[in-house]
Design a protein around this motif. Structure first.
Motif, short mmCIF file in Angstrom:
data_model
loop_
_atom_site.label_atom_id
_atom_site.label_comp_id
_atom_site.label_asym_id
_atom_site.label_seq_id
_atom_site.Cartn_x
_atom_site.Cartn_y
_atom_site.Cartn_z
N GLY A 21 0.70 -1.14 -0.27
CA GLY A 21 -0.22 0.51 0.53
C GLY A 21 0.86 1.33 0.03
N LEU A 22 1.81 1.12 0.96
CA LEU A 22 3.09 2.31 1.26
C LEU A 22 3.79 2.68 -0.14
N ILE A 23 4.01 1.31 -1.12
CA ILE A 23 4.64 1.77 -2.32
C ILE A 23 3.85 2.39 -3.58
N LYS A 24 1.94 2.59 -3.18
CA LYS A 24 1.98 3.82 -4.10
C LYS A 24 1.97 4.93 -4.14
N ASN A 25 2.41 5.35 -3.04
CA ASN A 25 2.88 6.88 -2.45
C ASN A 25 3.94 6.86 -3.42
N LYS A 26 4.07 8.24 -4.08
CA LYS A 26 4.66 8.81 -5.05
C LYS A 26 5.97 9.65 -4.64
N LYS A 27 5.84 10.40 -3.53
CA LYS A 27 7.16 10.26 -2.96
C LYS A 27 8.42 9.68 -3.13
N LEU A 28 8.98 10.15 -3.64
CA LEU A 28 10.43 9.55 -3.74
C LEU A 28 11.04 9.01 -3.03
N ALA A 29 10.97 8.99 -1.81
CA ALA A 29 11.81 9.07 -0.75
C ALA A 29 11.11 8.09 0.03
N ARG A 30 9.52 8.15 -0.23
CA ARG A 30 8.76 7.33 0.81
C ARG A 30 9.49 6.40 -0.02
N SER A 31 9.04 5.78 -1.28
CA SER A 31 8.73 4.79 -1.78
C SER A 31 10.45 4.39 -1.81
N ILE A 32 11.00 4.90 -2.04
CA ILE A 32 12.87 4.49 -1.50
C ILE A 32 12.92 3.54 0.02
N ALA A 33 12.71 4.01 0.76
CA ALA A 33 12.26 3.46 1.98
C ALA A 33 11.17 2.75 2.08
N ASP A 34 10.48 2.00 1.49
CA ASP A 34 9.24 1.32 1.45
C ASP A 34 10.03 0.21 0.89
N VAL A 35 10.62 -0.01 -0.32
CA VAL A 35 11.59 -0.85 -0.45
C VAL A 35 12.53 -1.26 0.42
N SER A 36 13.10 -0.08 1.70
CA SER A 36 14.30 -0.95 2.31
C SER A 36 13.40 -1.54 3.57
N TRP A 37 12.60 -0.64 3.75
CA TRP A 37 11.78 -1.49 5.19
C TRP A 37 11.25 -3.06 4.87
N SER A 38 10.71 -3.48 3.72
CA SER A 38 10.02 -4.46 3.06
C SER A 38 11.63 -5.52 3.00
N MET A 39 12.29 -5.15 2.48
CA MET A 39 14.05 -6.64 2.36
C MET A 39 14.10 -6.62 3.99
N PHE A 40 14.14 -5.27 4.43
CA PHE A 40 14.73 -5.38 5.28
C PHE A 40 14.22 -5.96 6.80
N LYS A 41 13.15 -6.41 6.53
CA LYS A 41 11.98 -7.55 7.45
C LYS A 41 12.16 -8.55 6.54
N THR A 42 11.85 -8.57 5.66
CA THR A 42 12.98 -9.98 4.88
C THR A 42 14.46 -10.57 5.44
N TYR A 43 15.17 -9.73 5.63
CA TYR A 43 16.88 -10.63 6.52
C TYR A 43 16.58 -10.21 7.26
N ILE A 44 15.91 -9.32 7.87
CA ILE A 44 15.85 -9.75 9.92
C ILE A 44 15.39 -11.20 9.81
N SER A 45 13.77 -11.56 9.19
CA SER A 45 12.69 -13.22 9.42
C SER A 45 13.75 -14.15 9.06
N TYR A 46 14.34 -13.80 7.96
CA TYR A 46 15.57 -15.39 7.78
C TYR A 46 16.64 -14.94 8.62
N LYS A 47 17.10 -14.71 9.02
CA LYS A 47 18.36 -14.35 9.77
C LYS A 47 17.80 -14.50 11.06
N ALA A 48 17.64 -14.47 12.20
CA ALA A 48 16.50 -15.45 13.21
C ALA A 48 16.02 -16.25 12.66
N ALA A 49 15.28 -16.92 11.72
CA ALA A 49 15.04 -18.20 12.04
C ALA A 49 16.27 -19.06 11.92
#
Ligand SMILES: [Zn+2]
Length: 242
Positions: free
Chosen positions: A144-172
């Motif tokens: 939902g957030l990525i639809k936001n047109k502001k560049l800073a926001r969309s860049i942050a969104d991509v990083s957050w979702s990657m960050f969550k993935t990285y934390i999740s598999y390292k934790a596992a």
């Protein structure tokens, strides 16, 4: 055999990829036997081994201990450079040698940004998993957030979702746990000291004084503490944690 950083794994296959920047990549698929660790009773993990994170735009994240991790600066500089190159590309004749040269340069910069970002996210996620037993994150609706047109926001969104993935598999890998806290949970407006909801709080208020208990709250640290608290509540109600 693949041997690095104490990892001993049998290489099963290798894939070579060509990137439009002119670089080649090899990825290795490896196999390693790991000993399954004992099942942990997550509801009894002490509070000081649990951390809550508030992901934001002012900082990359703020944790429940009050630590603020800045957004990496390289991104801003690289994005300015990227915009400039893309403007230049518009003025070149499509298919000309200058056009192709510039195209390659842009591809290289894209790759550079992606690699820098991955490096940052890997280091931060590794640190968090090493230092904590349980990590509480806000369950952001990234799509939902990525639809936001502001560049800073969309860049942050991509990083957050990657960050969550990285934390999740390292934790596992390390037999640690990630708990996602509902994003509708009022993490910013509630005072972590007395649980009073400050309905007058606006987005621009970085600091506020609780109208009930008088505590001076840093907006983001308070939010991270609330995420941790809500996560602990979920953790100690096992039927609520997947
Ligand atoms: Zn209060």
């Amino acid at each position: 055999m693949f041997q690095e950083n104490g990892i001993n794994a049998k290489i099963k296959s290798a894939t070579v990829k060509y990137h439009s920047s002119g670089q080649y990549y090899v990825s290795l698929k490896c196999e390693k036997n790991v000993q399954l660790e004992e099942e942990i009773d997550w509801s009894s993990v002490p509070d000081d081994q649990i951390i809550g994170l508030d992901l934001g735009l002012t900082h990359f994240y703020i944790d429940s201990n009050g630590k603020k991790v800045e957004n990496p600066n390289y991104l801003k500089e690289s994005l300015i450079k990227l915009a400039k190159l893309q403007r230049q590309l518009k003025n070149k004749k499509i298919g000309s040698s200058n056009y192709k040269k510039l195209q390659k340069k842009i591809a290289k910069l894209h790759l550079h940004i992606a690699n820098k970002r991955k490096d940052f996210l890997h280091k931060e996620s590794r640190k968090l998993v090493n230092e904590n037993q349980v990590i509480m994150l806000e369950d952001l609706n990234v799509k939902g957030l990525i639809k936001n047109k502001k560049l800073a926001r969309s860049i942050a969104d991509v990083s957050w979702s990657m960050f969550k993935t990285y934390i999740s598999y390292k934790a596992a890998w390390d037999n640690k746990k990630v708990v996602l806290v509902d994003r509708f949970f009022a993490s910013s407006k509630q005072c972590n000291e007395c649980h009073e909801k400050n309905t007058l709080l606006s987005l621009s208020d970085r600091f506020w004084v609780c109208p009930k208990c008088g505590t001076l709250q840093d907006r983001d640290i308070n939010a991270a503490k609330n995420i941790k608290e809500e996560g602990i509540r979920l953790l100690r109600t096992p039927s609520l944690v997947a």
